[in-house]
Every structure is written in structure tokens, then in C-alpha cells.
Write a protein that holds these residues in place. Structure first.
Motif, PDB file in Angstrom:
ATOM      1  N   VAL A 197      15.029   5.198  -2.682  1.00 35.25           N
ATOM      2  CA  VAL A 197      14.624   5.584  -4.041  1.00 35.25           C
ATOM      3  C   VAL A 197      13.947   6.951  -4.090  1.00 35.25           C
ATOM      4  CG1 VAL A 197      14.421   3.216  -4.861  1.00 35.25           C
ATOM      5  CG2 VAL A 197      12.442   4.296  -3.778  1.00 35.25           C
ATOM      6  N   GLY A 198      13.904   7.641  -2.959  1.00 37.65           N
ATOM      7  CA  GLY A 198      13.236   8.939  -2.932  1.00 37.65           C
ATOM      8  C   GLY A 198      11.746   8.820  -3.137  1.00 37.65           C
ATOM      9  N   GLY A 199      11.151   7.774  -2.563  1.00 36.09           N
ATOM     10  CA  GLY A 199       9.711   7.551  -2.729  1.00 36.09           C
ATOM     11  C   GLY A 199       9.015   7.395  -1.393  1.00 36.09           C
ATOM     12  N   ASN A 200       7.726   7.048  -1.446  1.00 30.51           N
ATOM     13  CA  ASN A 200       6.951   6.923  -0.216  1.00 30.51           C
ATOM     14  C   ASN A 200       5.790   5.963  -0.430  1.00 30.51           C
ATOM     15  OD1 ASN A 200       6.021   7.359   2.404  1.00 30.51           O
ATOM     16  ND2 ASN A 200       4.719   9.068   1.786  1.00 30.51           N
ATOM     17  N   VAL A 201       6.103   4.690  -0.645  1.00 24.17           N
ATOM     18  CA  VAL A 201       5.067   3.670  -0.787  1.00 24.17           C
ATOM     19  C   VAL A 201       4.733   3.125   0.591  1.00 24.17           C
ATOM     20  CG1 VAL A 201       4.468   1.448  -1.792  1.00 24.17           C
ATOM     21  CG2 VAL A 201       5.852   3.077  -3.108  1.00 24.17           C
ATOM     22  N   ARG A 202       3.449   3.094   0.926  1.00 23.27           N
ATOM     23  CA  ARG A 202       3.007   2.629   2.234  1.00 23.27           C
ATOM     24  C   ARG A 202       2.629   1.151   2.190  1.00 23.27           C
ATOM     25  NH1 ARG A 202       0.945   7.434   1.139  1.00 23.27           N
ATOM     26  NH2 ARG A 202      -1.033   6.589   0.368  1.00 23.27           N
TER      27      ARG A 202
ATOM     28  N   ILE B 229       2.350   3.534  -7.790  1.00 25.81           N
ATOM     29  CA  ILE B 229       1.332   3.020  -6.872  1.00 25.81           C
ATOM     30  C   ILE B 229       1.753   3.380  -5.453  1.00 25.81           C
ATOM     31  CG2 ILE B 229       0.016   1.004  -6.144  1.00 25.81           C
ATOM     32  CD1 ILE B 229      -0.209   1.595  -9.126  1.00 25.81           C
ATOM     33  N   ALA B 230       0.922   4.070  -4.733  1.00 28.14           N
ATOM     34  CA  ALA B 230       1.322   4.605  -3.420  1.00 28.14           C
ATOM     35  C   ALA B 230       1.144   3.640  -2.264  1.00 28.14           C
ATOM     36  CB  ALA B 230       0.530   5.884  -3.129  1.00 28.14           C
ATOM     37  N   GLU B 231       0.387   2.535  -2.473  1.00 26.78           N
ATOM     38  CA  GLU B 231       0.100   1.615  -1.370  1.00 26.78           C
ATOM     39  C   GLU B 231       0.209   0.172  -1.843  1.00 26.78           C
ATOM     40  OE1 GLU B 231      -3.189   4.159   1.192  1.00 26.78           O
ATOM     41  OE2 GLU B 231      -3.893   2.832  -0.410  1.00 26.78           O
ATOM     42  N   VAL B 232       0.734  -0.671  -0.970  1.00 22.67           N
ATOM     43  CA  VAL B 232       0.693  -2.114  -1.196  1.00 22.67           C
ATOM     44  C   VAL B 232       0.146  -2.756   0.066  1.00 22.67           C
ATOM     45  CG1 VAL B 232       3.133  -2.390  -0.498  1.00 22.67           C
ATOM     46  CG2 VAL B 232       1.990  -4.191  -1.826  1.00 22.67           C
ATOM     47  N   ALA B 233      -0.855  -3.602  -0.096  1.00 22.66           N
ATOM     48  CA  ALA B 233      -1.504  -4.254   1.050  1.00 22.66           C
ATOM     49  C   ALA B 233      -1.054  -5.703   1.141  1.00 22.66           C
ATOM     50  CB  ALA B 233      -3.020  -4.186   0.911  1.00 22.66           C
ATOM     51  N   THR B 234      -0.914  -6.186   2.362  1.00 21.77           N
ATOM     52  CA  THR B 234      -0.573  -7.574   2.614  1.00 21.77           C
ATOM     53  C   THR B 234      -1.424  -8.070   3.772  1.00 21.77           C
ATOM     54  OG1 THR B 234       1.272  -9.107   3.029  1.00 21.77           O
ATOM     55  CG2 THR B 234       1.370  -6.962   4.123  1.00 21.77           C
ATOM     56  N   ALA B 235      -1.463  -9.404   3.991  1.00 22.57           N
ATOM     57  CA  ALA B 235      -2.513  -9.962   4.849  1.00 22.57           C
ATOM     58  C   ALA B 235      -2.024 -10.735   6.072  1.00 22.57           C
ATOM     59  CB  ALA B 235      -3.422 -10.855   4.014  1.00 22.57           C
ATOM     60  N   PRO B 236      -1.047 -10.239   6.837  1.00 27.17           N
ATOM     61  CA  PRO B 236      -0.751 -10.916   8.101  1.00 27.17           C
ATOM     62  C   PRO B 236      -1.930 -10.782   9.057  1.00 27.17           C
ATOM     63  CG  PRO B 236       0.328  -8.787   8.061  1.00 27.17           C
ATOM     64  CD  PRO B 236      -0.259  -9.004   6.680  1.00 27.17           C
TER      65      PRO B 236
ATOM     66  N   PRO C 227       8.184  -5.847  -4.490  1.00 29.03           N
ATOM     67  CA  PRO C 227       6.889  -5.174  -4.612  1.00 29.03           C
ATOM     68  C   PRO C 227       6.934  -3.695  -4.254  1.00 29.03           C
ATOM     69  CG  PRO C 227       6.545  -7.341  -3.716  1.00 29.03           C
ATOM     70  CD  PRO C 227       8.033  -7.133  -3.771  1.00 29.03           C
ATOM     71  N   LEU C 228       7.668  -3.311  -3.222  1.00 24.88           N
ATOM     72  CA  LEU C 228       7.785  -1.888  -2.888  1.00 24.88           C
ATOM     73  C   LEU C 228       8.453  -1.118  -4.024  1.00 24.88           C
ATOM     74  CD1 LEU C 228       8.741  -2.111   0.886  1.00 24.88           C
ATOM     75  CD2 LEU C 228       6.737  -0.930  -0.040  1.00 24.88           C
ATOM     76  N   LEU C 229       9.485  -1.698  -4.597  1.00 22.53           N
ATOM     77  CA  LEU C 229      10.160  -1.032  -5.714  1.00 22.53           C
ATOM     78  C   LEU C 229       9.262  -1.008  -6.952  1.00 22.53           C
ATOM     79  CD1 LEU C 229      13.713  -2.532  -5.211  1.00 22.53           C
ATOM     80  CD2 LEU C 229      13.002  -0.178  -4.755  1.00 22.53           C
ATOM     81  N   TRP C 230       8.525  -2.092  -7.181  1.00 23.80           N
ATOM     82  CA  TRP C 230       7.599  -2.131  -8.321  1.00 23.80           C
ATOM     83  C   TRP C 230       6.555  -1.030  -8.170  1.00 23.80           C
ATOM     84  CZ3 TRP C 230       2.422  -2.519  -9.194  1.00 23.80           C
ATOM     85  CH2 TRP C 230       2.004  -2.850 -10.492  1.00 23.80           C
ATOM     86  N   CYS C 231       6.013  -0.892  -6.968  1.00 26.89           N
ATOM     87  CA  CYS C 231       5.019   0.167  -6.738  1.00 26.89           C
ATOM     88  C   CYS C 231       5.627   1.537  -6.992  1.00 26.89           C
ATOM     89  CB  CYS C 231       4.486   0.080  -5.316  1.00 26.89           C
ATOM     90  SG  CYS C 231       3.374  -1.307  -5.014  1.00 26.89           S
ATOM     91  N   HIS C 232       6.853   1.756  -6.504  1.00 29.08           N
ATOM     92  CA  HIS C 232       7.525   3.042  -6.727  1.00 29.08           C
ATOM     93  C   HIS C 232       7.681   3.311  -8.219  1.00 29.08           C
ATOM     94  CE1 HIS C 232      10.404   6.304  -6.374  1.00 29.08           C
ATOM     95  NE2 HIS C 232      11.223   5.639  -7.163  1.00 29.08           N
ATOM     96  N   LEU C 233       8.110   2.319  -8.973  1.00 30.08           N
ATOM     97  CA  LEU C 233       8.363   2.507 -10.408  1.00 30.08           C
ATOM     98  C   LEU C 233       7.081   2.655 -11.217  1.00 30.08           C
ATOM     99  CD1 LEU C 233      11.236  -0.095 -10.854  1.00 30.08           C
ATOM    100  CD2 LEU C 233      11.446   2.404 -10.852  1.00 30.08           C
ATOM    101  N   ASN C 234       5.958   2.164 -10.660  1.00 28.69           N
ATOM    102  CA  ASN C 234       4.692   2.210 -11.398  1.00 28.69           C
ATOM    103  C   ASN C 234       3.696   3.210 -10.826  1.00 28.69           C
ATOM    104  OD1 ASN C 234       4.571  -0.150 -13.556  1.00 28.69           O
ATOM    105  ND2 ASN C 234       5.751  -0.894 -11.804  1.00 28.69           N
TER     106      ASN C 234
ATOM    107  N   GLY D  67      -7.060   6.393  -5.307  1.00 28.28           N
ATOM    108  CA  GLY D  67      -5.986   5.922  -6.173  1.00 28.28           C
ATOM    109  C   GLY D  67      -5.928   4.411  -6.228  1.00 28.28           C
ATOM    110  N   PRO D  68      -5.028   3.873  -7.038  1.00 31.60           N
ATOM    111  CA  PRO D  68      -4.881   2.426  -7.147  1.00 31.60           C
ATOM    112  C   PRO D  68      -4.127   1.841  -5.959  1.00 31.60           C
ATOM    113  CG  PRO D  68      -3.225   3.514  -8.480  1.00 31.60           C
ATOM    114  CD  PRO D  68      -4.103   4.606  -7.921  1.00 31.60           C
ATOM    115  N   ILE D  69      -4.140   0.533  -5.870  1.00 30.78           N
ATOM    116  CA  ILE D  69      -3.420  -0.170  -4.812  1.00 30.78           C
ATOM    117  C   ILE D  69      -2.842  -1.458  -5.387  1.00 30.78           C
ATOM    118  CG2 ILE D  69      -5.420  -1.504  -3.988  1.00 30.78           C
ATOM    119  CD1 ILE D  69      -4.355  -1.096  -1.128  1.00 30.78           C
ATOM    120  N   ALA D  70      -1.723  -1.897  -4.844  1.00 28.53           N
ATOM    121  CA  ALA D  70      -1.192  -3.226  -5.134  1.00 28.53           C
ATOM    122  C   ALA D  70      -1.493  -4.115  -3.943  1.00 28.53           C
ATOM    123  CB  ALA D  70       0.309  -3.164  -5.390  1.00 28.53           C
ATOM    124  N   VAL D  71      -1.714  -5.400  -4.199  1.00 31.50           N
ATOM    125  CA  VAL D  71      -1.976  -6.361  -3.133  1.00 31.50           C
ATOM    126  C   VAL D  71      -1.024  -7.537  -3.309  1.00 31.50           C
ATOM    127  CG1 VAL D  71      -3.652  -7.903  -2.049  1.00 31.50           C
ATOM    128  CG2 VAL D  71      -4.393  -5.679  -2.938  1.00 31.50           C
ATOM    129  N   LEU D  72      -0.288  -7.844  -2.256  1.00 31.85           N
ATOM    130  CA  LEU D  72       0.624  -8.974  -2.268  1.00 31.85           C
ATOM    131  C   LEU D  72      -0.194 -10.247  -2.062  1.00 31.85           C
ATOM    132  CD1 LEU D  72       3.722  -9.391  -2.454  1.00 31.85           C
ATOM    133  CD2 LEU D  72       3.759  -9.404   0.041  1.00 31.85           C
TER     134      LEU D  72
END
Length: 240
Positions: free
Chosen positions: A170-175, A138-145, A129-136, A24-29
Motif C-alpha cells: 500500500v506504499g505505507g510504513n505501519v510498525r 496511525i503509524a504503530e499498532v501494538a500487540t501482546a505476545p 489492522p495494518l491496513l486500517w492503521c494505514h488508512l487512518n 503520535g497516536p497508536i492502535a492496540v490489538l
């Protein structure tokens, strides 16, 4: 026009990121800094669609940082990499006359990491970003600490817990994925993963001068030290 640098993988230091066959797709911060830029480029090697997300909070360096980010995105353009989404989360009413908003008394090169702590920064950077992923969808958002991040909002407990709370709202599950921290990577190790990428178009400075890295702040010192420890030529143009 910048030279195109489609993502490649010249030094496969680790095999756990990016996954070899994501479905699936992913979002990246992305912030414009080297760590998130390398993370984005690595995601674009294997994910079918990668959505870069940039959050504006009003920091003094954002105008320059954003221009660098646009250059980097143009240089690594490929079919998987989607258009940049910009989200606004202004903090002027929260932080007041803070150095990050005014550019005054910016932590200098000889200050410890703790000097650049921004209260609740990852809360602010992840909420939309978590809400954006939920609305679009996208099940995952990655960040780089990195493994060396000392702040309380950069722990696995924070990332997993915050994502879970937003999901409940929001009744979602974005990781939230933090692959570099999970692999125990430090700045020099991440920079070596970026060999062959246009890192001259990345930006990490607290007080840009004339559109360049100032060369005097905490983040410029960290950047210089990272390239040196990685055994890489530093492509950065510093004001001093």
C-alpha cells in the motif's frame, strides 16, 4: 456500572514500555485477554490517542470475550482511549470444523501450549489492522505476545516482515510493536504490571460456560497458573 479504573502505574517494573513522551497516536490489538488488556491500559497512560482494535474471526468464545472487553474498556475509560473498532476476518471457509469454531474437543487443561496453535492466526489478526492503521494515519499498532510464545507467527522476524510486506502493498510504513516479547516478559510478569486494573473484566477461555471461564481448558489453566505465579489473587469466576 463498573467502577472506573483509570490507568495508573503502581508497579513500574520496566521503563521501556510505554514510552514516556510519544508524539503520535497508536492502535492496540485487543482480544479481551489479560495481556492485551494490560498493554492497552499502559498505552493509555502516555499516548495522546489510543485506538483499540478487535478482530472477529468466528471463534466460539468471541461473544463472551467481546462482552468482557466492553466491560474492561468502560472501566478504564479516559480521554486518550478512543472507541473500539471491530474488524471482521471470518475463517469458517478456511478452518472448517476446527475446535476453535465448533467448541468440540477443545484442548484441555493438561495439554501443552502447542495444542492451541491456530494456523496463521497472527496473519489473520494483523492483516486488516495494518491496513486500517494505514488508512487512518496511525503509524504503530501494538500487540501482546509474550516471551514464551512458541508459534512461528509470533517471532520478531514474522512481525517485522509481515508489516513490511503490507507496507509495500500500500506504499505505507505501519510498525508492529511487541513490547512484552521484546522485554522477555512471561505471563506472571505481565499480570503484575496490571495490579490495580480491573482484570476481572478480562477473558481467556476456549469454551465459555454460562458466560464464565470454563475452568477446564488450556487457557483457563494458563490463566490460573499465571495469577498463582504472580502471587496475585485470581479475580476470575470459573464455572468449575
Amino acid at each position: 456500572m463498573p467502577q472506573n479504573h483509570a490507568p495508573t502505574n503502581p508497579i513500574p517494573l520496566h521503563s521501556s514500555w510505554p514510552p514516556s513522551a510519544p508524539i503520535g497516536p497508536i492502535a492496540v490489538l485487543v482480544s479481551g485477554g489479560a495481556d492485551s488488556a494490560i498493554l492497552l491500559a499502559e498505552a493509555a497512560r502516555t499516548y495522546p490517542a489510543v485506538y483499540p482494535l478487535y478482530v472477529r474471526v468466528g471463534s466460539v468464545w468471541e461473544t463472551v470475550e467481546y462482552e468482557f472487553l466492553l466491560e474492561f474498556l468502560a472501566a478504564i475509560a479516559c480521554p486518550a482511549l478512543k472507541a473500539l473498532t471491530v474488524l471482521s476476518q471470518p475463517v469458517g471457509d478456511l478452518y472448517g470444523p476446527h475446535w476453535s469454531l465448533t467448541g468440540r474437543d477443545v484442548p484441555a487443561a493438561d495439554t501443552p501450549d502447542e495444542a492451541v496453535f491456530l494456523p496463521g492466526r497472527n496473519v489473520l489478526l494483523l492483516a486488516k489492522p495494518l491496513l486500517w492503521c494505514h488508512l487512518n494515519g496511525i503509524a504503530e499498532v501494538a500487540t501482546a505476545p509474550l516471551a514464551s510464545n512458541p508459534f512461528p507467527d509470533a517471532t520478531p522476524e514474522f512481525y517485522h516482515g509481515f508489516a513490511a510486506e503490507v507496507g509495500r502493498a500500500v506504499g505505507g510504513n505501519v510498525r508492529v510493536l511487541t513490547p512484552y516479547a521484546d522485554m522477555g516478559l512471561h505471563k506472571d510478569e505481565v499480570l503484575r504490571r496490571g495490579v490495580g486494573l480491573p482484570l476481572q473484566f478480562t477473558f481467556s477461555c476456549l469454551r465459555p460456560t454460562g458466560g464464565r471461564h470454563c475452568g477446564r481448558c488450556n487457557k483457563c489453566a494458563e490463566r490460573r497458573a499465571g495469577f498463582s505465579a504472580a502471587g496475585m489473587a485470581d479475580p476470575t469466576r470459573y464455572a468449575v
